[in-house]
Scaffold this motif. Structure first.
Motif, PDB file in Angstrom:
ATOM      1  N   LYS A  62       4.336   1.456 -11.413  1.00 29.61           N
ATOM      2  CA  LYS A  62       4.911   0.461 -10.485  1.00 29.61           C
ATOM      3  C   LYS A  62       3.920  -0.652 -10.178  1.00 29.61           C
ATOM      4  N   GLY A  63       2.748  -0.611 -10.826  1.00 31.55           N
ATOM      5  CA  GLY A  63       1.775  -1.679 -10.661  1.00 31.55           C
ATOM      6  C   GLY A  63       0.689  -1.421  -9.642  1.00 31.55           C
ATOM      7  N   TYR A  64       0.482  -0.145  -9.255  1.00 29.67           N
ATOM      8  CA  TYR A  64      -0.488   0.196  -8.215  1.00 29.67           C
ATOM      9  C   TYR A  64      -1.786   0.724  -8.815  1.00 29.67           C
ATOM     10  N   GLU A  65      -2.896   0.298  -8.234  1.00 25.36           N
ATOM     11  CA  GLU A  65      -4.180   0.941  -8.477  1.00 25.36           C
ATOM     12  C   GLU A  65      -4.211   2.223  -7.636  1.00 25.36           C
ATOM     13  N   TRP A  90       0.826  -1.204   0.000  1.00 23.12           N
ATOM     14  CA  TRP A  90       0.000   0.000   0.000  1.00 23.12           C
ATOM     15  C   TRP A  90       0.866   1.262   0.000  1.00 23.12           C
ATOM     16  N   LEU A  91       0.412   2.287  -0.681  1.00 26.32           N
ATOM     17  CA  LEU A  91       0.987   3.630  -0.623  1.00 26.32           C
ATOM     18  C   LEU A  91      -0.142   4.603  -0.332  1.00 26.32           C
ATOM     19  N   CYS A 146      -3.270   3.788  -2.645  1.00 24.53           N
ATOM     20  CA  CYS A 146      -2.795   2.989  -3.769  1.00 24.53           C
ATOM     21  C   CYS A 146      -2.494   1.555  -3.330  1.00 24.53           C
ATOM     22  N   ASP A 147      -2.940   0.597  -4.129  1.00 26.61           N
ATOM     23  CA  ASP A 147      -2.807  -0.821  -3.783  1.00 26.61           C
ATOM     24  C   ASP A 147      -2.169  -1.584  -4.933  1.00 26.61           C
ATOM     25  N   ARG A 148      -1.096  -2.306  -4.620  1.00 23.73           N
ATOM     26  CA  ARG A 148      -0.422  -3.104  -5.633  1.00 23.73           C
ATOM     27  C   ARG A 148      -1.264  -4.310  -6.048  1.00 23.73           C
ATOM     28  N   ASN A 149      -2.263  -4.669  -5.226  1.00 25.44           N
ATOM     29  CA  ASN A 149      -3.163  -5.781  -5.555  1.00 25.44           C
ATOM     30  C   ASN A 149      -4.437  -5.332  -6.263  1.00 25.44           C
ATOM     31  N   GLY A 150      -4.539  -4.033  -6.536  1.00 23.93           N
ATOM     32  CA  GLY A 150      -5.614  -3.557  -7.398  1.00 23.93           C
ATOM     33  C   GLY A 150      -6.933  -3.214  -6.744  1.00 23.93           C
ATOM     34  N   SER A 151      -6.986  -3.089  -5.424  1.00 22.49           N
ATOM     35  CA  SER A 151      -8.255  -2.777  -4.756  1.00 22.49           C
ATOM     36  C   SER A 151      -8.750  -1.386  -5.132  1.00 22.49           C
ATOM     37  N   LYS A 152     -10.058  -1.283  -5.309  1.00 22.44           N
ATOM     38  CA  LYS A 152     -10.684   0.014  -5.567  1.00 22.44           C
ATOM     39  C   LYS A 152     -11.394   0.476  -4.293  1.00 22.44           C
ATOM     40  N   ILE A 153     -11.134   1.729  -3.903  1.00 19.85           N
ATOM     41  CA  ILE A 153     -11.698   2.292  -2.678  1.00 19.85           C
ATOM     42  C   ILE A 153     -12.303   3.646  -3.020  1.00 19.85           C
TER      43      ILE A 153
END
Length: 323
Positions: A135-138, A110-111, A162-169
């Motif tokens: 860098k691959g972050y959503e 996470w960022l 920002c989530d490297r696993n693609g979560s939408k918030i």
């Protein structure tokens, strides 16, 4: 339990929210010694470094720190409307770009990037977002008001979650995590009487201050307490009611409290412990270092703790659900 590295950590108000959600700070960095001293006093188990981030090697620090979350609050002075007519400083703005090498070195899932909303108008904002995405972050670009999360302050800020696993918030995903009532400025005012007020009307009182007060009295009537608002762009007559959240705390003394004794108005400035309550930090957070001015600055530079608590609660919920 989520572990986080805290860049531009300030006095740890954002970290307080993260810790309240169950996260652990492992490394914090800030260029101001009063900020790092305050952070260390509140979170003694974290490594705390007083330095500009550009003077450090994130790859070296990554050998000893493996965070789940990289929490950042880049310098916002040159983005903020509170800076008035002062010219922008591009070097100040580019501290945001400086987080990218840390992201590359530490590879957190996470960022989080917190800043004033006007950062979106910065020419390099899209560059920053695109760098993070590369860098691959959503990147979830959110606009959050601290008052919606239980802070007694109307503080609106941009958050890139920002989530490297693609979560939408979304904003609504976070708002539903706080079911309480909106808190007013009245809730932060010290009621012990330890802070001395002086008569509003004195020979040395600035005319502009008296005009602010007189506009409030004309609206509210005599005998009603209120807050005089100094500095910044003001479209509300230079005052506010105590029955709504405090307006944005800045790095300067901005708020004067007017109270009444025998139909005579008295004035004092809000104190650092009251501003700390406006930031939602809770009684467990302390400001043991620096002058009064330093403590006001620590509050104004901070992130409202309840907002960060909600964000970390959401991250923990996502991880617990195996997403």
């Amino acid at each position: 339990m989520l572990k986080f590295v805290d860049l531009f950590c300030g006095g740890g108000l954002g970290a307080r929210g993260a810790v309240s959600a169950g996260a652990t700070p492992i490394l914090a960095v800030d260029a101001w010694d009063q900020a790092t001293k305050t952070y260390k006093s509140n979170f003694p188990s974290a490594e705390v470094i007083c330095s500009p981030i550009e003077d450090l090697s994130p790859s070296d620090l990554a050998k000893h720190h493996n965070p789940d979350v990289l929490l950042t609050s880049p310098e916002c002075t040159s983005h903020s409307i509170a800076r008035g007519a002062k010219p922008s400083c591009e070097r100040s703005r580019e501290t945001a770009i400086g987080i990218v090498p840390w992201l590359e070195a530490m590879q957190p899932r996470w960022l989080i990037v917190e800043n004033v909303n006007r950062m979106r108008k910065w020419g390099r904002h899209s560059e920053l977002v695109n760098d993070i995405r590369s860098k691959g972050y959503e990147v979830n670009d959110l606009y959050l008001n601290a008052a919606d999360f239980g802070a007694p302050q109307a503080r609106k800020r941009m958050f890139l979650v920002c989530d490297r696993n693609g979560s939408k918030i979304s904003e609504e995903d976070l708002k539903v995590l706080y079911a309480g009532k909106i808190k007013s400025a009245r809730s932060i005012v010290d009621k012990t009487g330890k802070y001395q007020s002086r008569p509003l009307y004195t020979e040395k009182r600035a005319t502009a201050t008296l005009l602010r007060a007189e506009r409030a009295i004309a609206e509210l009537g005599r005998g009603k307490n209120f807050i005089i608002v100094y500095y910044g762009s003001d479209y509300a007559g230079g005052w506010q009611s105590l029955d709504v959240p405090l307006r944005t705390v800045t790095t300067l003394d901005r708020f004067g409290l007017v109270t009444w004794q025998n139909d005579i108005p008295y004035l004092r400035m809000l104190q650092p412990d009251e501003l700390l309550r406006a930031m939602g930090a809770g009684s467990e957070h302390q400001l043991p270092h620096g002058s009064r001015r330093d403590k006001v600055k620590l509050c104004g530079n901070g992130v409202c703790s309840p907002v960060m608590k909600a964000i970390f609660n959401k991250l923990i919920e996502i991880e617990n659900n195996g997403q």
